[in-house]
Design a protein around this motif. Structure first.
Motif, PDB file in Angstrom:
ATOM      1  N   GLU A  49      62.415  67.623  61.938  1.00  0.00           N
ATOM      2  CA  GLU A  49      62.321  67.127  63.452  1.00  0.00           C
ATOM      3  C   GLU A  49      63.978  67.125  64.353  1.00  0.00           C
ATOM      4  N   TYR A  50      63.750  67.588  65.723  1.00  0.00           N
ATOM      5  CA  TYR A  50      65.708  67.453  66.245  1.00  0.00           C
ATOM      6  C   TYR A  50      65.436  68.073  67.817  1.00  0.00           C
ATOM      7  N   LYS A  55      63.076  72.076  63.411  1.00  0.00           N
ATOM      8  CA  LYS A  55      63.488  73.026  62.621  1.00  0.00           C
ATOM      9  C   LYS A  55      63.160  73.347  61.733  1.00  0.00           C
ATOM     10  N   SER A  56      63.394  74.667  61.020  1.00  0.00           N
ATOM     11  CA  SER A  56      62.296  74.925  60.498  1.00  0.00           C
ATOM     12  C   SER A  56      63.237  76.419  59.422  1.00  0.00           C
ATOM     13  N   GLU A  77      61.782  79.992  62.870  1.00  0.00           N
ATOM     14  CA  GLU A  77      61.306  79.983  64.378  1.00  0.00           C
ATOM     15  C   GLU A  77      61.005  78.321  63.602  1.00  0.00           C
ATOM     16  N   ASP A  78      61.623  77.725  65.410  1.00  0.00           N
ATOM     17  CA  ASP A  78      61.474  76.390  65.503  1.00  0.00           C
ATOM     18  C   ASP A  78      60.280  76.369  65.600  1.00  0.00           C
ATOM     19  N   HIS A  79      59.286  74.225  64.733  1.00  0.00           N
ATOM     20  CA  HIS A  79      58.034  74.191  64.671  1.00  0.00           C
ATOM     21  C   HIS A  79      57.847  73.759  65.846  1.00  0.00           C
ATOM     22  N   PRO A  80      56.268  73.271  66.071  1.00  0.00           N
ATOM     23  CA  PRO A  80      56.470  71.974  67.807  1.00  0.00           C
ATOM     24  C   PRO A  80      56.134  70.772  66.174  1.00  0.00           C
ATOM     25  N   TYR A  81      56.542  69.295  67.450  1.00  0.00           N
ATOM     26  CA  TYR A  81      56.399  68.807  66.359  1.00  0.00           C
ATOM     27  C   TYR A  81      55.427  68.179  65.073  1.00  0.00           C
ATOM     28  N   GLU A 111      73.668  62.736  59.432  1.00  0.00           N
ATOM     29  CA  GLU A 111      75.143  62.209  59.296  1.00  0.00           C
ATOM     30  C   GLU A 111      76.231  63.229  60.027  1.00  0.00           C
ATOM     31  N   LYS A 112      75.467  64.854  60.288  1.00  0.00           N
ATOM     32  CA  LYS A 112      76.174  65.075  60.794  1.00  0.00           C
ATOM     33  C   LYS A 112      75.040  66.557  61.042  1.00  0.00           C
ATOM     34  N   PHE A 113      74.493  67.105  62.487  1.00  0.00           N
ATOM     35  CA  PHE A 113      73.511  68.039  63.129  1.00  0.00           C
ATOM     36  C   PHE A 113      73.827  68.822  63.737  1.00  0.00           C
ATOM     37  N   SER A 114      74.421  70.078  63.054  1.00  0.00           N
ATOM     38  CA  SER A 114      75.453  71.420  63.389  1.00  0.00           C
ATOM     39  C   SER A 114      74.789  72.415  62.967  1.00  0.00           C
ATOM     40  N   ASP A 115      75.035  73.667  63.906  1.00  0.00           N
ATOM     41  CA  ASP A 115      74.408  74.771  64.067  1.00  0.00           C
ATOM     42  C   ASP A 115      74.885  75.722  62.386  1.00  0.00           C
ATOM     43  N   LYS A 116      75.637  74.583  62.300  1.00  0.00           N
ATOM     44  CA  LYS A 116      76.513  75.314  61.028  1.00  0.00           C
ATOM     45  C   LYS A 116      76.476  74.286  59.268  1.00  0.00           C
ATOM     46  N   GLU A 117      76.368  72.857  60.009  1.00  0.00           N
ATOM     47  CA  GLU A 117      76.540  72.575  58.802  1.00  0.00           C
ATOM     48  C   GLU A 117      75.097  70.821  59.114  1.00  0.00           C
TER      49      GLU A 117
END
Ligand code: MN
Length: 150
Positions: A49-50, A55-56, A77-81, A111-117
């Motif tokens: 969940e984000y 995010k999948s 692809e992102d999925h619905p909650y 702890e960290k949520f970016s598009d690379k890590e």
């Protein structure tokens, strides 16, 4: 965050999967789910969940349960909650046809949520402890998924 791709891939008259709706949960805890998906090839779908969506990532073998195993995780692809509760059989001829069941679920602490890590602490039944997802240069959507701490 967008569910456009999720919507495009599916015909909701023919699949019982949840419709594409962005929903911010009322809980202050973030949830995750791992689906065991018996499609053309058995794989596991990790969903985090984000920002109102899940995010999948598709993981060809089971998610790592020790600190030695590294798994390739292909971002999809992102999925619905509301997909967090989905279980059932996607009928033949539809995207992702096959049986879907929940392999694990629970909450997680980012702890960290970016598009690379992404570094997270899982509070599931099977996924427990600290895990890392790292973007690789394997294709456009390749990540590595590994457990780093107990
Ligand atoms: Mn899948």
């Amino acid at each position: 965050m967008s569910l456009t791709s999720y919507k495009q891939k599916r015909n909701f008259k023919k699949t019982a999967e949840p419709k594409a709706k962005i929903k911010l949960s009322k809980s202050n805890k973030l949830i995750f789910v791992v689906h065991e998906h018996h499609a053309t090839h058995l794989h596991y779908d990790l969903r985090l969940e984000y920002n109102g969506v899940l995010k999948s990532w598709a993981i060809p073998k089971s998610p790592p349960l020790d600190n030695k195993t590294k798994r390739l995780a292909i971002q999809v692809e992102d999925h619905p909650y509301s997909y967090k509760d989905f279980e059932g059989t996607i009928a033949e001829g539809n995207y992702g046809a096959g049986q879907v069941k929940i392999w694990d679920k629970g909450t997680y602490i980012p702890e960290k949520f970016s598009d690379k890590e992404i570094i997270i602490d899982f509070k599931g039944k099977k996924l427990k402890g600290k895990y890392v997802l790292i973007k690789t240069n394997y294709g456009k959507n390749g990540w590595l998924f590994m457990r780093v701490e107990g």
